[in-house]
Design a protein around this motif. Structure first.
Motif, PDB file in Angstrom:
ATOM      1  N   GLU A   8      13.344  55.497 -54.375  1.00 53.04           N
ATOM      2  CA  GLU A   8      13.338  56.924 -54.048  1.00 53.04           C
ATOM      3  C   GLU A   8      12.003  57.332 -53.419  1.00 53.04           C
ATOM      4  OE1 GLU A   8      14.286  59.208 -57.541  1.00 53.04           O
ATOM      5  OE2 GLU A   8      16.135  58.068 -57.890  1.00 53.04           O
ATOM      6  N   THR A   9      10.910  56.837 -53.994  1.00 48.93           N
ATOM      7  CA  THR A   9       9.585  57.166 -53.475  1.00 48.93           C
ATOM      8  C   THR A   9       9.423  56.658 -52.046  1.00 48.93           C
ATOM      9  OG1 THR A   9       8.648  57.122 -55.698  1.00 48.93           O
ATOM     10  CG2 THR A   9       7.101  56.903 -53.856  1.00 48.93           C
ATOM     11  N   ILE A  10       9.881  55.446 -51.795  1.00 42.24           N
ATOM     12  CA  ILE A  10       9.750  54.875 -50.455  1.00 42.24           C
ATOM     13  C   ILE A  10      10.603  55.634 -49.449  1.00 42.24           C
ATOM     14  CG2 ILE A  10      10.221  52.818 -49.060  1.00 42.24           C
ATOM     15  CD1 ILE A  10       9.201  51.206 -51.541  1.00 42.24           C
ATOM     16  N   PHE A  11      11.810  56.030 -49.839  1.00 40.24           N
ATOM     17  CA  PHE A  11      12.623  56.859 -48.939  1.00 40.24           C
ATOM     18  C   PHE A  11      11.865  58.126 -48.552  1.00 40.24           C
ATOM     19  CE2 PHE A  11      16.861  54.862 -50.082  1.00 40.24           C
ATOM     20  CZ  PHE A  11      17.197  54.529 -48.777  1.00 40.24           C
ATOM     21  N   GLY A  12      11.079  58.657 -49.468  1.00 40.58           N
ATOM     22  CA  GLY A  12      10.323  59.879 -49.204  1.00 40.58           C
ATOM     23  C   GLY A  12       9.148  59.697 -48.260  1.00 40.58           C
ATOM     24  N   LEU A  13       8.792  58.457 -47.959  1.00 40.71           N
ATOM     25  CA  LEU A  13       7.640  58.213 -47.092  1.00 40.71           C
ATOM     26  C   LEU A  13       7.895  58.574 -45.639  1.00 40.71           C
ATOM     27  CD1 LEU A  13       6.419  54.746 -48.449  1.00 40.71           C
ATOM     28  CD2 LEU A  13       5.435  57.007 -48.921  1.00 40.71           C
ATOM     29  N   ASP A  14       9.140  58.385 -45.175  1.00 40.79           N
ATOM     30  CA  ASP A  14       9.431  58.611 -43.755  1.00 40.79           C
ATOM     31  C   ASP A  14      10.937  58.739 -43.554  1.00 40.79           C
ATOM     32  OD1 ASP A  14       9.848  58.046 -40.828  1.00 40.79           O
ATOM     33  OD2 ASP A  14       7.674  57.736 -40.904  1.00 40.79           O
ATOM     34  N   LYS A  15      11.346  59.701 -42.754  1.00 39.04           N
ATOM     35  CA  LYS A  15      12.769  59.916 -42.458  1.00 39.04           C
ATOM     36  C   LYS A  15      13.374  58.782 -41.632  1.00 39.04           C
ATOM     37  CE  LYS A  15      13.218  64.010 -44.306  1.00 39.04           C
ATOM     38  NZ  LYS A  15      13.786  64.095 -45.623  1.00 39.04           N
ATOM     39  N   GLN A  16      12.521  57.945 -41.023  1.00 40.09           N
ATOM     40  CA  GLN A  16      13.022  56.836 -40.219  1.00 40.09           C
ATOM     41  C   GLN A  16      13.413  55.618 -41.059  1.00 40.09           C
ATOM     42  OE1 GLN A  16      11.141  56.245 -36.207  1.00 40.09           O
ATOM     43  NE2 GLN A  16       9.490  57.378 -37.230  1.00 40.09           N
ATOM     44  N   ILE A  17      13.209  55.704 -42.365  1.00 42.21           N
ATOM     45  CA  ILE A  17      13.620  54.621 -43.261  1.00 42.21           C
ATOM     46  C   ILE A  17      15.115  54.752 -43.500  1.00 42.21           C
ATOM     47  CG2 ILE A  17      13.375  53.629 -45.565  1.00 42.21           C
ATOM     48  CD1 ILE A  17      10.451  54.693 -45.503  1.00 42.21           C
ATOM     49  N   ARG A  18      15.848  53.708 -43.147  1.00 43.44           N
ATOM     50  CA  ARG A  18      17.313  53.703 -43.236  1.00 43.44           C
ATOM     51  C   ARG A  18      17.816  53.129 -44.557  1.00 43.44           C
ATOM     52  NH1 ARG A  18      20.341  53.640 -38.828  1.00 43.44           N
ATOM     53  NH2 ARG A  18      21.716  52.062 -39.713  1.00 43.44           N
ATOM     54  N   PHE A  19      17.136  52.106 -45.056  1.00 46.20           N
ATOM     55  CA  PHE A  19      17.622  51.328 -46.192  1.00 46.20           C
ATOM     56  C   PHE A  19      16.431  50.871 -47.024  1.00 46.20           C
ATOM     57  CE2 PHE A  19      18.533  47.069 -47.920  1.00 46.20           C
ATOM     58  CZ  PHE A  19      19.738  47.267 -48.549  1.00 46.20           C
TER      59      PHE A  19
END
Length: 117
Positions: A8-19
């Protein structure tokens, strides 16, 4: 380590993260998945093959570590996305897929910092 929170934290780092997902050495997903609303580009069988190969490659990197130091991450860029691999302790790997436009250095720095916390 709480792998769900990590994802969840990593998803929050950047909207360009897909998976973002953590996998065990048995190639089983422990936590994470596709960003909500994002369409997968490959069938599940290809994702599994990618996970298996990531573990094989990471094992090779660990063997080379005696000579050149421990691996920190791996990056592959394809025509449609980038894939990052990080070791997150024990026998688990963190796999991240992103859009092509993401800043490699910034993402890597932030992910490594998040893993250490």
């Amino acid at each position: 380590m709480n792998y769900e929170k990590l994802c969840e934290t990593i998803f929050g780092l950047d909207k360009q993260i897909r998976f973002v997902a953590v996998y065990s050495k048995n190639y089983e997903k422990i936590a994470g998945g596709m960003r909500e609303g994002t369409k997968t580009l490959s069938p599940e069988s290809i994702t599994r093959l990618s996970v298996e190969q990531a573990f094989d490659r990471w094992t090779t990197r660990l063997q080379m570590g005696e000579y050149i130091g421990a691996p920190k991450y791996a990056l592959a860029e394809y025509e449609k996305l980038k894939r990052f691999t990080f070791h997150v302790g024990g026998n688990a790997l963190l796999l991240i897929s992103t859009e092509l436009g993401i800043s490699n250095d910034l993402l890597i720095e932030n992910v490594l910092k998040t893993i250490r916390q």
